[in-house]
Write a protein that holds these residues in place. Structure first.
Motif, PDB file in Angstrom:
ATOM      1  N   MET A 195      91.714 -22.912  68.623  1.00  0.00           N
ATOM      2  CA  MET A 195      91.691 -23.917  69.691  1.00  0.00           C
ATOM      3  C   MET A 195      90.346 -24.627  69.713  1.00  0.00           C
ATOM      4  SD  MET A 195      94.631 -23.978  71.187  1.00  0.00           S
ATOM      5  CE  MET A 195      94.254 -24.816  72.740  1.00  0.00           C
ATOM      6  N   VAL A 196      89.296 -23.864  69.444  1.00  0.00           N
ATOM      7  CA  VAL A 196      87.938 -24.421  69.391  1.00  0.00           C
ATOM      8  C   VAL A 196      87.323 -23.996  68.071  1.00  0.00           C
ATOM      9  CG1 VAL A 196      85.654 -24.432  70.443  1.00  0.00           C
ATOM     10  CG2 VAL A 196      87.698 -24.296  71.904  1.00  0.00           C
ATOM     11  N   VAL A 197      86.816 -24.962  67.316  1.00  0.00           N
ATOM     12  CA  VAL A 197      86.199 -24.655  66.029  1.00  0.00           C
ATOM     13  C   VAL A 197      84.833 -24.019  66.276  1.00  0.00           C
ATOM     14  CG1 VAL A 197      85.358 -25.579  63.850  1.00  0.00           C
ATOM     15  CG2 VAL A 197      87.407 -26.544  64.907  1.00  0.00           C
ATOM     16  N   LYS A 198      84.653 -22.821  65.768  1.00  0.00           N
ATOM     17  CA  LYS A 198      83.434 -22.061  66.004  1.00  0.00           C
ATOM     18  C   LYS A 198      82.602 -22.010  64.731  1.00  0.00           C
ATOM     19  CE  LYS A 198      81.948 -17.469  67.639  1.00  0.00           C
ATOM     20  NZ  LYS A 198      82.408 -16.128  68.090  1.00  0.00           N
ATOM     21  N   HIS A 199      81.363 -22.433  64.814  1.00  0.00           N
ATOM     22  CA  HIS A 199      80.450 -22.371  63.668  1.00  0.00           C
ATOM     23  C   HIS A 199      79.942 -20.933  63.523  1.00  0.00           C
ATOM     24  CE1 HIS A 199      77.540 -23.763  60.716  1.00  0.00           C
ATOM     25  NE2 HIS A 199      76.647 -23.012  61.327  1.00  0.00           N
ATOM     26  N   PRO A 200      79.885 -20.380  62.308  1.00  0.00           N
ATOM     27  CA  PRO A 200      80.185 -20.995  61.003  1.00  0.00           C
ATOM     28  C   PRO A 200      81.594 -20.710  60.491  1.00  0.00           C
ATOM     29  CG  PRO A 200      79.119 -18.892  60.669  1.00  0.00           C
ATOM     30  CD  PRO A 200      79.272 -19.030  62.163  1.00  0.00           C
ATOM     31  N   ILE A 201      82.490 -20.261  61.390  1.00  0.00           N
ATOM     32  CA  ILE A 201      83.824 -19.842  60.944  1.00  0.00           C
ATOM     33  C   ILE A 201      84.638 -21.020  60.421  1.00  0.00           C
ATOM     34  CG2 ILE A 201      86.013 -18.888  61.727  1.00  0.00           C
ATOM     35  CD1 ILE A 201      84.395 -17.056  63.597  1.00  0.00           C
ATOM     36  N   GLY A 202      84.575 -22.170  61.127  1.00  0.00           N
ATOM     37  CA  GLY A 202      85.342 -23.335  60.709  1.00  0.00           C
ATOM     38  C   GLY A 202      86.791 -23.246  61.158  1.00  0.00           C
ATOM     39  N   ASN A 203      87.620 -24.136  60.622  1.00  0.00           N
ATOM     40  CA  ASN A 203      89.022 -24.195  61.062  1.00  0.00           C
ATOM     41  C   ASN A 203      90.022 -24.076  59.919  1.00  0.00           C
ATOM     42  OD1 ASN A 203      88.621 -26.654  59.860  1.00  0.00           O
ATOM     43  ND2 ASN A 203      89.471 -27.880  61.521  1.00  0.00           N
ATOM     44  N   SER A 204      89.585 -23.544  58.777  1.00  0.00           N
ATOM     45  CA  SER A 204      90.514 -23.339  57.674  1.00  0.00           C
ATOM     46  C   SER A 204      90.466 -21.888  57.214  1.00  0.00           C
ATOM     47  CB  SER A 204      90.182 -24.263  56.498  1.00  0.00           C
ATOM     48  OG  SER A 204      88.922 -23.944  55.949  1.00  0.00           O
ATOM     49  N   GLY A 205      91.607 -21.387  56.805  1.00  0.00           N
ATOM     50  CA  GLY A 205      91.662 -20.000  56.350  1.00  0.00           C
ATOM     51  C   GLY A 205      91.397 -18.999  57.437  1.00  0.00           C
ATOM     52  N   THR A 206      91.780 -19.334  58.675  1.00  0.00           N
ATOM     53  CA  THR A 206      91.468 -18.492  59.825  1.00  0.00           C
ATOM     54  C   THR A 206      92.674 -17.619  60.197  1.00  0.00           C
ATOM     55  OG1 THR A 206      91.939 -20.487  61.138  1.00  0.00           O
ATOM     56  CG2 THR A 206      89.647 -19.887  60.838  1.00  0.00           C
ATOM     57  N   ASN A 207      92.420 -16.322  60.358  1.00  0.00           N
ATOM     58  CA  ASN A 207      93.494 -15.365  60.589  1.00  0.00           C
ATOM     59  C   ASN A 207      93.101 -14.362  61.669  1.00  0.00           C
ATOM     60  OD1 ASN A 207      95.331 -15.779  57.913  1.00  0.00           O
ATOM     61  ND2 ASN A 207      93.168 -15.964  57.394  1.00  0.00           N
ATOM     62  N   ILE A 208      94.137 -13.757  62.240  1.00  0.00           N
ATOM     63  CA  ILE A 208      93.922 -12.762  63.287  1.00  0.00           C
ATOM     64  C   ILE A 208      94.575 -11.445  62.902  1.00  0.00           C
ATOM     65  CG2 ILE A 208      94.571 -12.086  65.628  1.00  0.00           C
ATOM     66  CD1 ILE A 208      94.176 -14.938  66.505  1.00  0.00           C
ATOM     67  N   PHE A 209      93.787 -10.373  62.985  1.00  0.00           N
ATOM     68  CA  PHE A 209      94.298  -9.007  62.924  1.00  0.00           C
ATOM     69  C   PHE A 209      94.228  -8.465  64.343  1.00  0.00           C
ATOM     70  CE2 PHE A 209      93.287  -4.452  62.849  1.00  0.00           C
ATOM     71  CZ  PHE A 209      94.419  -3.964  62.194  1.00  0.00           C
ATOM     72  N   ALA A 210      95.322  -7.905  64.825  1.00  0.00           N
ATOM     73  CA  ALA A 210      95.385  -7.438  66.214  1.00  0.00           C
ATOM     74  C   ALA A 210      94.773  -6.057  66.358  1.00  0.00           C
ATOM     75  CB  ALA A 210      96.826  -7.454  66.708  1.00  0.00           C
ATOM     76  N   GLY A 211      93.454  -5.999  66.268  1.00  0.00           N
ATOM     77  CA  GLY A 211      92.751  -4.735  66.414  1.00  0.00           C
ATOM     78  C   GLY A 211      91.276  -4.928  66.141  1.00  0.00           C
ATOM     79  N   ASP A 212      90.508  -3.856  66.265  1.00  0.00           N
ATOM     80  CA  ASP A 212      89.079  -3.954  66.014  1.00  0.00           C
ATOM     81  C   ASP A 212      88.790  -3.686  64.538  1.00  0.00           C
ATOM     82  OD1 ASP A 212      89.329  -1.188  65.736  1.00  0.00           O
ATOM     83  OD2 ASP A 212      88.367  -0.737  67.655  1.00  0.00           O
ATOM     84  N   LYS A 213      87.514  -3.725  64.163  1.00  0.00           N
ATOM     85  CA  LYS A 213      87.173  -3.568  62.742  1.00  0.00           C
ATOM     86  C   LYS A 213      87.501  -2.166  62.246  1.00  0.00           C
ATOM     87  CE  LYS A 213      83.693  -4.438  59.216  1.00  0.00           C
ATOM     88  NZ  LYS A 213      82.320  -4.930  58.906  1.00  0.00           N
TER      89      LYS A 213
END
Length: 222
Positions: A195-213
């Protein structure tokens, strides 16, 4: 849940070696880089990015884009591109993934099945491949209808159900994802549009894993 996994490839608009330490500091847990496609293409940024990402404490994965070429040859080509046969490369903690998308020479379902089976057989014990896809999976993996099962699905549904699903059906990160395609009950990883582009992550190749590291680390290889 914020973006916490990135997937990358050589022409993704990022520097040849991104600032992985900054990405880790911004909440990224792991990176999955395309290593190869078909039987001829090896991503030129794969190995330098692997070293830099792992030095920054990030989980690392390798992905192959499968085409209509010989699936067994592609499996060996992918593992070679990922460094499996290099004595001086430690890839014991490298996630393996396959991307199945529409191409000019799109792989068939049985080729995807064969590729995954061969990679799982040749890879280190305890490593199982992740399947990345979306519409192509929905069109080809069909649930039984009225007691009838497509001949193409005999054995395939049980096989794929045991693998982890990474969907490329991108929706905004705050929007509930569509129901997983048959035969999966849930997504292991899903691509999203921030929803909001966060530096330095950017807005491409962005994924979510539903859990912690810690949870992602425990499930990274299989």
């Amino acid at each position: 849940m914020p973006v916490n996994v990135l997937h990358m490839f050589s022409d993704d608009g990022r520097p040849s070696v991104p600032d992985f330490a900054a990405l880790a500091g911004a909440g990224i847990f792991g990176v999955i880089q395309r290593a190869s496609q078909g039987i001829a293409y090896i991503d030129p940024t794969y190995h330098q990015r692997r070293v830099a990402a792992q030095n920054a404490g990030l989980l690392w994965g390798a992905m192959h884009t499968i085409d209509a070429g010989d699936a067994t040859i592609q499996a060996s080509f992918f593992l070679a591109a990922a460094g499996y046969y290099d004595a001086d490369v430690d890839i014991t903690n490298t996630l393996l993934a396959v991307e199945w998308v529409d191409l000019t020479d799109t792989a068939a379902l049985h080729q995807l099945y064969q590729f995954c089976a061969v990679v799982n057989r040749l890879s280190f014990a305890g490593v199982e491949i992740v399947v990345r896809g979306g519409d192509l999976l929905r069109r080809n993996l069909t649930a039984p209808n009225g007691g009838f099962r497509s001949p193409a699905m005999i054995g395939a549904s049980d096989f794929f159900a045991l693998l982890r699903l990474w969907t490329n059906e991108t929706v905004y990160e705050t929007v509930p994802p569509p129901k997983p395609m048959y035969p999966w009950d849930n997504y292991w990883l899903r691509e999203v549009k921030p929803m909001v582009v966060k530096h330095p992550i950017g807005n491409s190749g962005t994924n979510i894993f539903a859990g912690d590291k810690a949870a992602l680390s425990a499930a990274w290889l299989a």
